[in-house]
Design a protein around this motif. Structure first.
Motif, PDB file in Angstrom:
ATOM      1  N   ILE A   4     -52.210  -1.424  51.048  1.00 36.45           N
ATOM      2  CA  ILE A   4     -52.685  -0.185  50.420  1.00 36.45           C
ATOM      3  C   ILE A   4     -54.202  -0.243  50.238  1.00 36.45           C
ATOM      4  O   ILE A   4     -54.911   0.717  50.551  1.00 36.45           O
ATOM      5  CB  ILE A   4     -51.984   0.047  49.067  1.00 36.45           C
ATOM      6  N   ARG A   5     -54.704  -1.382  49.783  1.00 36.66           N
ATOM      7  CA  ARG A   5     -56.146  -1.529  49.597  1.00 36.66           C
ATOM      8  C   ARG A   5     -56.866  -1.449  50.940  1.00 36.66           C
ATOM      9  O   ARG A   5     -57.939  -0.851  51.050  1.00 36.66           O
ATOM     10  CB  ARG A   5     -56.433  -2.853  48.915  1.00 36.66           C
ATOM     11  N   ARG A   6     -56.302  -2.055  51.974  1.00 35.76           N
ATOM     12  CA  ARG A   6     -56.891  -2.012  53.301  1.00 35.76           C
ATOM     13  C   ARG A   6     -56.929  -0.573  53.830  1.00 35.76           C
ATOM     14  O   ARG A   6     -57.935  -0.127  54.381  1.00 35.76           O
ATOM     15  CB  ARG A   6     -56.093  -2.920  54.239  1.00 35.76           C
ATOM     16  N   THR A   7     -55.862   0.166  53.613  1.00 34.30           N
ATOM     17  CA  THR A   7     -55.807   1.563  54.056  1.00 34.30           C
ATOM     18  C   THR A   7     -56.840   2.415  53.323  1.00 34.30           C
ATOM     19  O   THR A   7     -57.548   3.215  53.947  1.00 34.30           O
ATOM     20  CB  THR A   7     -54.393   2.132  53.815  1.00 34.30           C
ATOM     21  N   ILE A   8     -56.944   2.227  52.013  1.00 30.15           N
ATOM     22  CA  ILE A   8     -57.920   2.986  51.241  1.00 30.15           C
ATOM     23  C   ILE A   8     -59.337   2.649  51.690  1.00 30.15           C
ATOM     24  O   ILE A   8     -60.182   3.535  51.847  1.00 30.15           O
ATOM     25  CB  ILE A   8     -57.733   2.720  49.730  1.00 30.15           C
ATOM     26  N   SER A   9     -59.594   1.377  51.939  1.00 28.40           N
ATOM     27  CA  SER A   9     -60.918   0.961  52.382  1.00 28.40           C
ATOM     28  C   SER A   9     -61.275   1.588  53.727  1.00 28.40           C
ATOM     29  O   SER A   9     -62.391   2.085  53.919  1.00 28.40           O
ATOM     30  CB  SER A   9     -60.967  -0.562  52.478  1.00 28.40           C
ATOM     31  N   LEU A  10     -60.346   1.585  54.660  1.00 33.00           N
ATOM     32  CA  LEU A  10     -60.604   2.189  55.966  1.00 33.00           C
ATOM     33  C   LEU A  10     -60.789   3.705  55.860  1.00 33.00           C
ATOM     34  O   LEU A  10     -61.639   4.284  56.537  1.00 33.00           O
ATOM     35  CB  LEU A  10     -59.484   1.849  56.943  1.00 33.00           C
ATOM     36  N   MET A  11     -60.020   4.339  54.992  1.00 34.14           N
ATOM     37  CA  MET A  11     -60.159   5.789  54.806  1.00 34.14           C
ATOM     38  C   MET A  11     -61.525   6.131  54.209  1.00 34.14           C
ATOM     39  O   MET A  11     -62.155   7.106  54.625  1.00 34.14           O
ATOM     40  CB  MET A  11     -59.041   6.321  53.907  1.00 34.14           C
ATOM     41  N   LEU A  12     -61.986   5.351  53.251  1.00 32.68           N
ATOM     42  CA  LEU A  12     -63.302   5.606  52.662  1.00 32.68           C
ATOM     43  C   LEU A  12     -64.414   5.379  53.681  1.00 32.68           C
ATOM     44  O   LEU A  12     -65.384   6.141  53.724  1.00 32.68           O
ATOM     45  CB  LEU A  12     -63.517   4.724  51.433  1.00 32.68           C
ATOM     46  N   ALA A  13     -64.277   4.346  54.494  1.00 28.14           N
ATOM     47  CA  ALA A  13     -65.281   4.103  55.533  1.00 28.14           C
ATOM     48  C   ALA A  13     -65.325   5.266  56.521  1.00 28.14           C
ATOM     49  O   ALA A  13     -66.406   5.746  56.889  1.00 28.14           O
ATOM     50  CB  ALA A  13     -64.982   2.796  56.253  1.00 28.14           C
ATOM     51  N   LEU A  14     -64.159   5.735  56.946  1.00 27.77           N
ATOM     52  CA  LEU A  14     -64.121   6.876  57.872  1.00 27.77           C
ATOM     53  C   LEU A  14     -64.667   8.140  57.212  1.00 27.77           C
ATOM     54  O   LEU A  14     -65.351   8.940  57.868  1.00 27.77           O
ATOM     55  CB  LEU A  14     -62.694   7.105  58.376  1.00 27.77           C
ATOM     56  N   ALA A  15     -64.396   8.326  55.929  1.00 26.09           N
ATOM     57  CA  ALA A  15     -64.913   9.503  55.230  1.00 26.09           C
ATOM     58  C   ALA A  15     -66.445   9.465  55.174  1.00 26.09           C
ATOM     59  O   ALA A  15     -67.096  10.499  55.386  1.00 26.09           O
ATOM     60  CB  ALA A  15     -64.336   9.565  53.817  1.00 26.09           C
ATOM     61  N   LEU A  16     -67.027   8.294  54.904  1.00 22.97           N
ATOM     62  CA  LEU A  16     -68.482   8.191  54.901  1.00 22.97           C
ATOM     63  C   LEU A  16     -69.065   8.506  56.273  1.00 22.97           C
ATOM     64  O   LEU A  16     -70.090   9.190  56.380  1.00 22.97           O
ATOM     65  CB  LEU A  16     -68.908   6.788  54.468  1.00 22.97           C
TER      66      LEU A  16
END
Length: 91
Positions: A4-16
């Protein structure tokens, strides 16, 4: 890192990345007036997202592959161990 943390981290990176690129495209092609600091800020946000993504993507891939290998071998991670390799194993 948990899934879950890995998914959130990747989503935030893609959002930036997306926000920075959209801002750059808007400023360069559609805005009537813009200043240099606006372009620098949009570029900085894009660069930050790319660096974050560059750092997290290989980790996510390696952990996914390691999990698939562990499942193929039939090993089940026990509590307190790192993917069933014993206590104190480095990740």
């Amino acid at each position: 890192m948990s899934p879950i943390r890995r998914t959130i981290s990747l989503m935030l990176a893609l959002a930036l990345i997306v926000v920075g690129l959209v801002a750059l495209i808007y400023l360069l092609f559609f805005a009537l007036r813009w200043k240099g600091w606006m372009l620098m800020a949009a570029g900085f946000v894009t660069a930050l997202g790319v660096m974050w993504f560059w750092e997290d993507l290989p980790k996510a891939k390696s952990q996914k592959q390691r999990g698939q290998l562990d499942n193929q071998n039939g090993s089940v991670p026990s509590p307190g161990t790192s993917a069933g390799r014993g206590p104190g194993a480095a990740q």
